[in-house]
Design a protein around this motif. Structure first.
Motif, PDB file in Angstrom:
ATOM      1  N   GLU A  76     -38.567   8.149  24.854  1.00 44.18           N
ATOM      2  CA  GLU A  76     -38.577   8.302  23.390  1.00 44.18           C
ATOM      3  C   GLU A  76     -39.967   8.675  22.882  1.00 44.18           C
ATOM      4  O   GLU A  76     -40.274   8.494  21.707  1.00 44.18           O
ATOM      5  CB  GLU A  76     -38.136   7.004  22.703  1.00 44.18           C
ATOM      6  CG  GLU A  76     -36.713   6.590  22.978  1.00 44.18           C
ATOM      7  CD  GLU A  76     -35.674   7.531  22.409  1.00 44.18           C
ATOM      8  OE1 GLU A  76     -36.035   8.643  21.978  1.00 44.18           O
ATOM      9  OE2 GLU A  76     -34.501   7.155  22.418  1.00 44.18           O
ATOM     10  N   HIS A  95     -40.311   0.413  19.472  1.00 36.47           N
ATOM     11  CA  HIS A  95     -38.890   0.776  19.366  1.00 36.47           C
ATOM     12  C   HIS A  95     -38.072  -0.224  20.177  1.00 36.47           C
ATOM     13  O   HIS A  95     -38.384  -0.498  21.342  1.00 36.47           O
ATOM     14  CB  HIS A  95     -38.649   2.193  19.879  1.00 36.47           C
ATOM     15  CG  HIS A  95     -37.200   2.482  20.124  1.00 36.47           C
ATOM     16  ND1 HIS A  95     -36.229   2.328  19.143  1.00 36.47           N
ATOM     17  CD2 HIS A  95     -36.541   2.875  21.241  1.00 36.47           C
ATOM     18  CE1 HIS A  95     -35.053   2.623  19.657  1.00 36.47           C
ATOM     19  NE2 HIS A  95     -35.203   2.956  20.922  1.00 36.47           N
ATOM     20  N   HIS A  97     -33.905  -2.528  20.319  1.00 34.82           N
ATOM     21  CA  HIS A  97     -32.491  -2.577  19.916  1.00 34.82           C
ATOM     22  C   HIS A  97     -32.146  -4.016  19.526  1.00 34.82           C
ATOM     23  O   HIS A  97     -31.270  -4.633  20.152  1.00 34.82           O
ATOM     24  CB  HIS A  97     -31.583  -2.129  21.066  1.00 34.82           C
ATOM     25  CG  HIS A  97     -31.911  -0.794  21.635  1.00 34.82           C
ATOM     26  ND1 HIS A  97     -31.571  -0.416  22.916  1.00 34.82           N
ATOM     27  CD2 HIS A  97     -32.554   0.282  21.106  1.00 34.82           C
ATOM     28  CE1 HIS A  97     -31.981   0.819  23.149  1.00 34.82           C
ATOM     29  NE2 HIS A  97     -32.594   1.265  22.066  1.00 34.82           N
ATOM     30  N   HIS A 158     -27.982   3.195  17.100  1.00 33.18           N
ATOM     31  CA  HIS A 158     -28.971   3.165  18.173  1.00 33.18           C
ATOM     32  C   HIS A 158     -29.846   1.903  18.136  1.00 33.18           C
ATOM     33  O   HIS A 158     -29.727   1.054  19.022  1.00 33.18           O
ATOM     34  CB  HIS A 158     -29.824   4.446  18.086  1.00 33.18           C
ATOM     35  CG  HIS A 158     -30.874   4.554  19.126  1.00 33.18           C
ATOM     36  ND1 HIS A 158     -31.597   5.690  19.339  1.00 33.18           N
ATOM     37  CD2 HIS A 158     -31.353   3.652  20.008  1.00 33.18           C
ATOM     38  CE1 HIS A 158     -32.458   5.492  20.318  1.00 33.18           C
ATOM     39  NE2 HIS A 158     -32.324   4.256  20.734  1.00 33.18           N
TER      40      HIS A 158
HETATM   41 ZN   LIG Z   1     -33.506   3.153  22.052  1.00 36.89          ZN
END
Ligand SMILES: [Zn+2]
Length: 260
Positions: A76, A95, A97, A158
């Motif tokens: 990413e 980043h 989740h 996401h």
């Molecule tokens: Zn991700």
């Protein structure tokens, strides 16, 4: 902070993200700007960020070309680079989740209601960026319009991304996002969300502005630039007035039926 300490900080924050269940398996990624070099230090792809060691990290240039490191850089990375490109004030990106925040993102819901004063003070509001396939330019295009205006984003179907002037701030913004998602969920389960009134929100934004926090602005959080004064004259067309009365009568009838 020198590079050695930044490497240790990424290892520590990766461990915290994993321990808190914000990432599992090889999810998520972190990065920081290296001081005065334009280079970025990032996590590698394909490994669990809960068990990193400082030597596993990868150094890339502003275009994402690998300069140092054995493993390939984060998949990413393009999302991180876009944030650094648009925001010279940002020096770290996280980043993850986190399950509750990602639940809202999977339900197509943003977290932009002023339900908790501390969250208004710290993050303002959290919008939902549209879906983009992970690790592609689609994801970069989905977040790009939001980056200049917010410090925390939900990524549709996401996860979430937060960023700040240093790694700890970026991480705490992720904690606040997830905590607020849980609180919002509880308020929804209780069947009633009661947002702060505009006057209260305005006072919180005044505190933010005095502390030099201008992102996001009050107007961007879907809130009025100023609280309407009680003696303000409003102009309605005849049709708007009829619709307003009809809606009110309908709401009263519904309430009476429920109260029976
Ligand atoms: Zn991700």
């Amino acid at each position: 902070m020198d590079e050695r300490r930044l490497r240790e900080a990424i290892v520590e924050i990766g461990r915290r993200l994993y321990e808190r269940g914000y990432i599992v398996a090889s999810d998520g990624n972190l990065s920081v700007r290296l001081p005065e070099s334009g280079r970025i230090l990032t996590t590698p792809t394909g490994v669990c960020k809960g068990f990193l060691t400082p030597d596993m990290l990868v150094v890339v240039d502003a275009e994402g070309r690998k300069l140092e490191g054995i493993l390939p850089p984060s998949s990413e990375l393009a999302m991180h680079l876009e944030i650094y490109r648009q925001r010279p004030d940002i020096h770290a990106v996280v980043h993850a989740h986190p399950p509750c925040g990602t639940g809202f993102a999977a339900a197509g819901m943003s977290l932009d209601k002023p339900l908790v004063s501390e969250v208004v003070l710290t993050l303002g509001c959290i919008p939902l960026a549209g879906y983009g396939t992970p690790s592609t330019e689609e994801l970069v295009a989905a977040i790009a319009p939001y980056v200049p205006h917010y410090n925390a984003l939900l990524l549709a179907n996401h996860g979430a991304v937060t960023y700040g002037p240093d790694l700890e701030t970026a991480y705490f913004r992720m904690e606040t996002l997830e905590h607020f998602a849980r609180i919002t969920l509880v308020a929804k389960l209780l069947g009633r969300e009661q947002p702060l009134p505009a006057e209260a929100v305005q006072k919180l934004f005044q505190i933010r502005e005095r502390a030099g926090m201008t992102v996001p602005s009050q107007a961007l959080c879907g809130l009025p630039d100023r609280a309407p004064s009680s003696d303000e004259t409003l102009t309605l067309t005849r049709q708007q007035l009829i619709e307003l009365i009809a809606e009110t009568v309908e709401a009263v009838i519904r309430f009476l039926r429920l109260a029976r």
